[in-house]
Write a protein that holds these residues in place. Structure first.
Motif, PDB file in Angstrom:
ATOM      1  N   ASN A 188       0.829  -1.201   0.000  1.00 65.43           N
ATOM      2  CA  ASN A 188       0.000   0.000   0.000  1.00 65.43           C
ATOM      3  C   ASN A 188       0.868   1.257   0.000  1.00 65.43           C
ATOM      4  O   ASN A 188       0.586   2.222  -0.711  1.00 65.43           O
ATOM      5  N   HIS A 189       1.933   1.242   0.800  1.00 61.90           N
ATOM      6  CA  HIS A 189       2.838   2.392   0.864  1.00 61.90           C
ATOM      7  C   HIS A 189       3.496   2.643  -0.498  1.00 61.90           C
ATOM      8  O   HIS A 189       3.597   3.795  -0.945  1.00 61.90           O
ATOM      9  N   GLU A 190       3.969   1.580  -1.139  1.00 60.85           N
ATOM     10  CA  GLU A 190       4.602   1.708  -2.459  1.00 60.85           C
ATOM     11  C   GLU A 190       3.628   2.296  -3.481  1.00 60.85           C
ATOM     12  O   GLU A 190       4.000   3.161  -4.278  1.00 60.85           O
ATOM     13  N   GLN A 191       2.372   1.832  -3.457  1.00 58.62           N
ATOM     14  CA  GLN A 191       1.387   2.338  -4.403  1.00 58.62           C
ATOM     15  C   GLN A 191       1.031   3.795  -4.122  1.00 58.62           C
ATOM     16  O   GLN A 191       0.871   4.587  -5.053  1.00 58.62           O
ATOM     17  N   ALA A 192       0.923   4.156  -2.848  1.00 60.57           N
ATOM     18  CA  ALA A 192       0.617   5.543  -2.494  1.00 60.57           C
ATOM     19  C   ALA A 192       1.759   6.461  -2.918  1.00 60.57           C
ATOM     20  O   ALA A 192       1.516   7.571  -3.428  1.00 60.57           O
ATOM     21  N   GLN A 193       2.996   6.016  -2.714  1.00 64.80           N
ATOM     22  CA  GLN A 193       4.163   6.806  -3.123  1.00 64.80           C
ATOM     23  C   GLN A 193       4.160   7.013  -4.634  1.00 64.80           C
ATOM     24  O   GLN A 193       4.410   8.114  -5.122  1.00 64.80           O
ATOM     25  N   ALA A 194       3.884   5.967  -5.385  1.00 69.11           N
ATOM     26  CA  ALA A 194       3.835   6.069  -6.845  1.00 69.11           C
ATOM     27  C   ALA A 194       2.738   7.036  -7.274  1.00 69.11           C
ATOM     28  O   ALA A 194       2.946   7.857  -8.183  1.00 69.11           O
ATOM     29  N   ASN A 195       1.576   6.963  -6.626  1.00 69.06           N
ATOM     30  CA  ASN A 195       0.480   7.878  -6.968  1.00 69.06           C
ATOM     31  C   ASN A 195       0.838   9.328  -6.673  1.00 69.06           C
ATOM     32  O   ASN A 195       0.513  10.228  -7.457  1.00 69.06           O
ATOM     33  N   ALA A 198       9.100   4.427  -9.472  1.00 68.12           N
ATOM     34  CA  ALA A 198       8.151   4.231  -8.370  1.00 68.12           C
ATOM     35  C   ALA A 198       6.960   3.384  -8.826  1.00 68.12           C
ATOM     36  O   ALA A 198       6.488   2.515  -8.081  1.00 68.12           O
ATOM     37  N   SER A 199       6.499   3.606 -10.043  1.00 66.57           N
ATOM     38  CA  SER A 199       5.377   2.820 -10.565  1.00 66.57           C
ATOM     39  C   SER A 199       5.758   1.356 -10.736  1.00 66.57           C
ATOM     40  O   SER A 199       4.977   0.459 -10.409  1.00 66.57           O
ATOM     41  N   GLN A 200       6.961   1.101 -11.236  1.00 68.56           N
ATOM     42  CA  GLN A 200       7.420  -0.270 -11.414  1.00 68.56           C
ATOM     43  C   GLN A 200       7.622  -0.965 -10.073  1.00 68.56           C
ATOM     44  O   GLN A 200       7.299  -2.143  -9.920  1.00 68.56           O
ATOM     45  N   LYS A 201       8.158  -0.229  -9.081  1.00 66.68           N
ATOM     46  CA  LYS A 201       8.323  -0.814  -7.747  1.00 66.68           C
ATOM     47  C   LYS A 201       6.969  -1.183  -7.151  1.00 66.68           C
ATOM     48  O   LYS A 201       6.808  -2.254  -6.554  1.00 66.68           O
ATOM     49  N   SER A 231       5.834  -4.953  -6.289  1.00 69.49           N
ATOM     50  CA  SER A 231       5.401  -5.294  -4.923  1.00 69.49           C
ATOM     51  C   SER A 231       4.021  -5.944  -4.949  1.00 69.49           C
ATOM     52  O   SER A 231       3.774  -6.933  -4.260  1.00 69.49           O
ATOM     53  N   PHE A 232       3.127  -5.383  -5.745  1.00 70.40           N
ATOM     54  CA  PHE A 232       1.773  -5.930  -5.833  1.00 70.40           C
ATOM     55  C   PHE A 232       1.789  -7.327  -6.439  1.00 70.40           C
ATOM     56  O   PHE A 232       1.115  -8.239  -5.938  1.00 70.40           O
ATOM     57  N   GLN A 233       2.549  -7.506  -7.514  1.00 62.93           N
ATOM     58  CA  GLN A 233       2.610  -8.817  -8.159  1.00 62.93           C
ATOM     59  C   GLN A 233       3.210  -9.865  -7.221  1.00 62.93           C
ATOM     60  O   GLN A 233       2.761 -11.012  -7.193  1.00 62.93           O
ATOM     61  N   THR A 234       4.207  -9.463  -6.430  1.00 66.16           N
ATOM     62  CA  THR A 234       4.798 -10.380  -5.461  1.00 66.16           C
ATOM     63  C   THR A 234       3.775 -10.788  -4.419  1.00 66.16           C
ATOM     64  O   THR A 234       3.638 -11.968  -4.086  1.00 66.16           O
ATOM     65  N   MET A 235       3.044  -9.803  -3.904  1.00 68.44           N
ATOM     66  CA  MET A 235       2.019 -10.095  -2.910  1.00 68.44           C
ATOM     67  C   MET A 235       0.938 -11.006  -3.497  1.00 68.44           C
ATOM     68  O   MET A 235       0.459 -11.928  -2.839  1.00 68.44           O
ATOM     69  N   LEU A 236       0.587 -10.768  -4.740  1.00 68.14           N
ATOM     70  CA  LEU A 236      -0.422 -11.593  -5.404  1.00 68.14           C
ATOM     71  C   LEU A 236       0.053 -13.037  -5.531  1.00 68.14           C
ATOM     72  O   LEU A 236      -0.713 -13.978  -5.280  1.00 68.14           O
ATOM     73  N   GLN A 237       1.324 -13.244  -5.871  1.00 72.34           N
ATOM     74  CA  GLN A 237       1.859 -14.595  -5.981  1.00 72.34           C
ATOM     75  C   GLN A 237       1.914 -15.285  -4.620  1.00 72.34           C
ATOM     76  O   GLN A 237       1.627 -16.480  -4.520  1.00 72.34           O
TER      77      GLN A 237
END
Length: 107
Positions: free
Chosen positions: A49-56, A77-80, A84-90
């Motif tokens: 969530n933090h990574e996505q908020a930072q990218a936004n 930041a968008s790629q990170k 992160s999201f794809q890792t969590m999904l896996q």
């Protein structure tokens, strides 16, 4: 706790559970981290969530013309955040699979 450490702790716990489910007698994981499984998972979700908020935030700053934010910062930041999201999904997919395997074990 970084996401790599969180994933290592989670993986260690999953292996221990899988071994126990197969009836093997293995000692508990020798992790020095006192947090439980739920806390590890919660920390991982908060990190994503933090990574996505930072990218936004960076995307909005760049779009509004902030000269301190470059396109490369936004893209990294968008790629990170995506990684992160794809890792969590896996990890979630592996957890669901492990849960289904455990539920299918006949007592």
């Amino acid at each position: 706790m970084s996401s790599v450490e969180s994933l290592d702790a989670l993986l260690s716990q999953l292996r221990s559970l899988a071994d126990q489910a197969q009836g093997l007698k293995v000692p508990a994981a020798s992790s020095t981290d006192p947090t439980g499984f739920a806390e590890t998972l919660k920390g991982m979700v908060e990190n994503v969530n933090h990574e996505q908020a930072q990218a936004n935030r960076l995307q909005n700053s760049f779009a509004s013309g902030d000269p301190a934010v470059s396109l490369s910062q936004v893209m990294v930041a968008s790629q990170k955040a995506d990684l992160s999201f794809q890792t969590m999904l896996q990890v979630r997919n592996k957890l669901v699979s492990a849960y289904q395997d455990i539920m299918n074990i006949q007592a």
